[in-house]
Design an enzyme around this catalytic site. Structure first.
Site, PDB file in Angstrom:
ATOM      1  N   CYS A 180      -8.108  22.384  18.212  1.00 38.97           N
ATOM      2  CA  CYS A 180      -8.317  22.366  19.375  1.00 38.97           C
ATOM      3  C   CYS A 180      -7.627  21.149  20.312  1.00 38.97           C
ATOM      4  O   CYS A 180      -8.226  20.670  20.937  1.00 38.97           O
ATOM      5  CB  CYS A 180      -9.322  23.090  20.004  1.00 38.97           C
ATOM      6  N   GLU A 181      -6.267  20.932  20.108  1.00 39.92           N
ATOM      7  CA  GLU A 181      -5.573  19.805  20.752  1.00 39.92           C
ATOM      8  C   GLU A 181      -4.311  19.881  20.416  1.00 39.92           C
ATOM      9  O   GLU A 181      -3.727  20.354  19.509  1.00 39.92           O
ATOM     10  CB  GLU A 181      -6.043  18.596  19.867  1.00 39.92           C
ATOM     11  N   ARG A 213      -1.341  11.106  11.033  1.00 38.97           N
ATOM     12  CA  ARG A 213       0.011  10.441  11.255  1.00 38.97           C
ATOM     13  C   ARG A 213       0.694  10.736  12.182  1.00 38.97           C
ATOM     14  O   ARG A 213       1.237  10.011  13.297  1.00 38.97           O
ATOM     15  CB  ARG A 213       0.488   9.909   9.808  1.00 38.97           C
ATOM     16  N   GLY A 222       0.810  -1.191  -0.013  1.00 36.39           N
ATOM     17  CA  GLY A 222       0.031  -0.068  -0.001  1.00 36.39           C
ATOM     18  C   GLY A 222       1.040   1.271   0.102  1.00 36.39           C
ATOM     19  O   GLY A 222       1.124   2.056  -0.969  1.00 36.39           O
ATOM     20  N   TYR A 261      -2.060   6.594   3.675  1.00 39.17           N
ATOM     21  CA  TYR A 261      -2.851   6.674   4.935  1.00 39.17           C
ATOM     22  C   TYR A 261      -2.709   8.431   5.259  1.00 39.17           C
ATOM     23  O   TYR A 261      -2.587   8.679   6.642  1.00 39.17           O
ATOM     24  CB  TYR A 261      -1.888   6.036   5.948  1.00 39.17           C
TER      25      TYR A 261
HETATM   26  N1  LLP Z   1      -1.978  -6.045   3.491  1.00 39.00           N
HETATM   27  C1  LLP Z   1      -2.784  -6.124   4.773  1.00 39.00           C
HETATM   28  C2  LLP Z   1      -3.500  -7.183   5.161  1.00 39.00           C
HETATM   29  C3  LLP Z   1      -2.829  -5.004   5.733  1.00 39.00           C
HETATM   30  O1  LLP Z   1      -3.363  -5.022   6.875  1.00 39.00           O
HETATM   31  C4  LLP Z   1      -2.005  -3.842   5.301  1.00 39.00           C
HETATM   32  C5  LLP Z   1      -2.132  -2.655   6.074  1.00 39.00           C
HETATM   33  C6  LLP Z   1      -1.397  -3.952   4.093  1.00 39.00           C
HETATM   34  C7  LLP Z   1      -1.494  -4.981   3.332  1.00 39.00           C
HETATM   35  C8  LLP Z   1      -0.700  -2.588   3.533  1.00 39.00           C
HETATM   36  O2  LLP Z   1       0.401  -2.503   4.293  1.00 39.00           O
HETATM   37  P1  LLP Z   1       1.496  -1.264   3.710  1.00 39.00           P
HETATM   38  O3  LLP Z   1       2.253  -1.882   2.373  1.00 39.00           O
HETATM   39  O4  LLP Z   1       0.722  -0.006   3.117  1.00 39.00           O
HETATM   40  O5  LLP Z   1       2.425  -1.201   4.855  1.00 39.00           O
HETATM   41  N2  LLP Z   1      -2.396   3.889   9.293  1.00 39.00           N
HETATM   42  C9  LLP Z   1      -0.966   2.960   9.114  1.00 39.00           C
HETATM   43  C10 LLP Z   1      -0.866   2.071   8.469  1.00 39.00           C
HETATM   44  C11 LLP Z   1      -1.976   0.857   8.755  1.00 39.00           C
HETATM   45  C12 LLP Z   1      -1.382  -0.424   7.830  1.00 39.00           C
HETATM   46  C13 LLP Z   1      -2.682  -1.326   7.985  1.00 39.00           C
HETATM   47  N3  LLP Z   1      -2.689  -2.546   7.155  1.00 39.00           N
HETATM   48  C14 LLP Z   1      -0.056   4.559   9.227  1.00 39.00           C
HETATM   49  O6  LLP Z   1      -0.646   5.679   8.895  1.00 39.00           O
HETATM   50  O7  LLP Z   1       1.153   4.096   9.024  1.00 39.00           O
END
Ligand code: LLP
Length: 447
Positions: free
Chosen positions: A366-367, A334, A297, A395
Site C-alpha cells: 500500500c504505497e 531498489r 559486492g 542488494y
Molecule cells: N566496501 C564498502 C566499504 C562498502 O561500503 C560497500 C558498499 C562495498 C565495499 C561494496 O560495494 P559494491 O561493490 O557492492 O558497489 N544498497 C545500495 C548499495 C549500497 C552500497 C553500500 N556499500 C544499492 O542497492 O544500490
C-alpha cells in the site's frame, strides 16, 4: 567476463538484456538459469523467490581475480557480503578462495558460519560497537578499516584490555565524486565515511605509536554502481600520494584496500570491464608494489541472481496499464529507494516474441512507491504468468522486510542441472514469532 555483447539503449529489449547474462538462456521451456528451468523452481517454491547461480558467482569471481592477476597485481578479493548474505552464496565464493568484507558483528557471525576463515575477513563501517570489536578481535580478523580518531581510540583500548594487537587500516575520504547516485556516494567530504586526507598523516603516525595497534595500511571506498573510472583514478592517485608521504615519514604501509563499487550493466549500458578497472589500478597503485585488497559486492553477485514473481492481475485505468505482481517493494526495494532500473523478463518463451505495450509493473504493497517500472514495454500478461527481475543477486534479499505482513521470500541456488532451496520461505507465524504480549493483554490470543 566481457561486456562487449551489451548494447547501450534507453529501454533495452529482452534479447539485449539476456545477452549481458550468459548464465541465463531462453529454451523451449522458457528462461533457464544454467541448465535449470526457472519455471520449475517457481512451481516448486512458489513466488516471489530469489534464485542464485553458483556458476555465475564462480565465473564472475574468476573474471575479477583473473583481471587482477593479468594486470600483475598482488590482489585479494573480499566479497562485500552486504550485497548478499545468504550462506550458500558466501560458502560458494569462500570455497573458491574469496575473502569477505563485513560491516557488523552479525555479518561476522554469518561469514564464520559459512566457513569463511577469520583471517580472510575485513571489517568496515563508521560505527563499530564495542561488542562487535571484541568479537572481531577474539575471532582474529585480517583487519579493521577505521573511519575516525574516536574509533581508533576505542579499538586500541579494547585490544589493550584483551592483550591483543588490532590490525588497523585507516579509511581515507579522498573527496572525490564517484559520479553515481547520491545515496550510494561515499567518498566526498560531507559524506559520513572515512577520514579526510589532510588528517591521515598525523593520525597514522599516532596509530603507529600505539602498542595495541598493528598498522595495516590505508583503505578507500568511494561509492557503489560506479560506471566510469575517473573517480576511482582520482581516489587511488590520492591513496598513492598519501602512501608515499607516510613512507617518507618512515612509517610502514603494509597493504592498500581499494574498496568496491564497480558497476554492472543493469540496462545493457556500457560499464568498465574488470580488465579496464585493473589496468587503472595498475597505473595508479601498481608502482607502489603493495598487496591490494578489493571489496566488490554488486559486481560479483548482482547478475548472479534473479527474483521470480507471478502476475496477480492486470488492471487498465483509462490509458494506464498496471501489471500487479506478487513481488513488492518489501522484497526488492531498489526501484522505490533509488529509482533503480531492473530488467524484467517473462519466463515463457512465447512472451519474448509477443507484441509489447507499455505497462507499470507494481507490487501489492500500500504505497505508490511500490512500483518496479513505469511504462515498460511488456507483452500481454495473464494471471499466473511469471517474470524474472534481473541483477537481483545484490542488494536484493538482504534489503527485504516484512512490511505489510509479507513473509521474507524463499531463496534457491542452481548449479549445473541441479538446484536447492537455500532459504525456506518464512512462515506467517515466523513474522511475529519474536513478539511478546505484555501481561496486561490476554496472553491466550489465538495463535
Ligand atoms: N566496501 C564498502 C566499504 C562498502 O561500503 C560497500 C558498499 C562495498 C565495499 C561494496 O560495494 P559494491 O561493490 O557492492 O558497489 N544498497 C545500495 C548499495 C549500497 C552500497 C553500500 N556499500 C544499492 O542497492 O544500490
Amino acid at each position: 567476463m566481457s561486456d562487449a555483447a551489451c548494447e547501450p539503449g534507453p529501454e533495452p529489449g529482452f534479447a539485449a538484456l539476456l545477452a549481458c547474462h550468459p548464465e541465463l538462456s531462453l529454451g523451449a521451456d522458457g528462461l533457464s538459469f544454467e541448465q535449470v528451468t526457472l519455471a520449475a523452481i517457481a512451481d516448486a517454491l512458489g513466488t516471489p523467490c530469489w534464485v542464485y547461480s553458483s556458476g555465475a558467482l564462480l565465473s564472475r569471481l574468476a573474471a575479477f581475480t583473473g583481471a587482477i592477476r593479468d594486470a600483475e597485481l598482488d590482489g585479494a578479493v573480499h566479497f562485500a557480503m552486504k550485497a548478499n548474505a545468504n550462506r550458500a552464496v558466501l560458502a560458494t565464493l569462500g570455497r573458491a578462495g574469496c575473502g569477505i568484507d563485513i560491516v557488523s558483528g552479525g555479518e561476522l557471525m554469518a561469514a564464520r558460519a559459512a566457513g569463511i576463515a577469520a583471517g580472510r575477513i575485513v571489517f568496515a563501517g563508521v560505527g563499530k560497537q564495542a561488542d562487535e570489536i571484541r568479537l572481531a578481535l577474539a575471532e582474529g580478523i585480517l583487519q579493521f578499516n577505521v573511519e575516525s580518531p574516536a574509533e581508533l581510540a576505542m579499538i586500541a583500548g579494547i585490544a589493550a584490555a584483551m592483550g591483543r594487537r588490532a590490525p588497523v587500516a585507516l579509511r581515507v575520504n579522498p573527496d572525490v565524486d564517484a559520479g553515481t547516485h547520491d545515496k550510494i556516494s561515499t567518498g566526498r567530504l560531507g559524506d559520513k565515511f572515512g577520514i579526510s586526507a589532510a588528517e591521515i598523516p598525523a593520525l597514522y603516525a599516532h596509530m603507529a605509536a600505539l602498542p595495541a595497534i598493528a598498522p595495516a595500511g590505508l583503505a578507500v571506498h568511494i561509492g557503489s554502481q560506479i560506471t566510469g573510472l575517473a573517480g576511482y583514478r582520482a581516489a587511488y592517485a590520492r591513496l598513492a600520494e598519501l602512501t608515499r608521504g607516510l613512507e617518507g615519514q618512515g612509517l610502514s604501509v603494509p597493504r592498500l584496500d581499494c574498496g568496491g563499487g564497480l558497476g554492472i550493466a543493469y540496462r545493457a549500458e556500457p560499464v568498465p570491464s574488470p580488465a579496464e578497472y585493473a589496468a587503472m589500478v595498475r597505473a595508479t597503485l601498481g608502482p607502489l608494489r603493495k598487496p591490494l585488497l578489493f571489496e566488490p559486492g554488486r559486481w560479483l553477485s548482482g547478475p548472479a541472481g534473479v527474483l521470480l514473481a507471478s502476475v496477480i492481475l492486470e488492471k487498465q485505468e483509462g490509458a494506464h496499464r498496471f501489471v500487479i505482481l506478487d513481488a513488492a517493494m518489501n522484497d526488492l526495494v531498489r526501484p522505490s529507494m533509488y529509482g533503480a532500473w531492473h530488467g524484467i523478463v517473462p519466463l515463457a518463451r512465447s512472451q519474448h516474441a509477443a507484441p509489447l505495450s507499455p505497462a507499470d509493473l507494481v507490487g501489492p504493497v500500500c504505497e505508490s512507491s511500490d512500483r518496479f517500472a513505469a511504462r515498460r514495454p511488456m507483452p500481454a500478461l495473464a494471471a499466473g504468468d511469471r517474470v524474472a527481475f534481473l541483477d537481483a543477486g545484490a542488494y536484493g534479499s538482504v534489503m527485504s522486510s516484512t512490511y505489510n505482513g509479507r513473509p521474507l521470500a524463499a531463496e534457491a541456488m542452481v548449479k549445473g542441472d541441479a538446484w536447492a532451496v537455500v532459504r525456506a520461505r518464512q512462515s506467517y507465524q515466523a513474522v511475529w514469532a519474536d513478539e511478546r504480549l505484555p501481561g496486561w493483554l490476554d496472553p491466550d490470543l489465538p495463535g
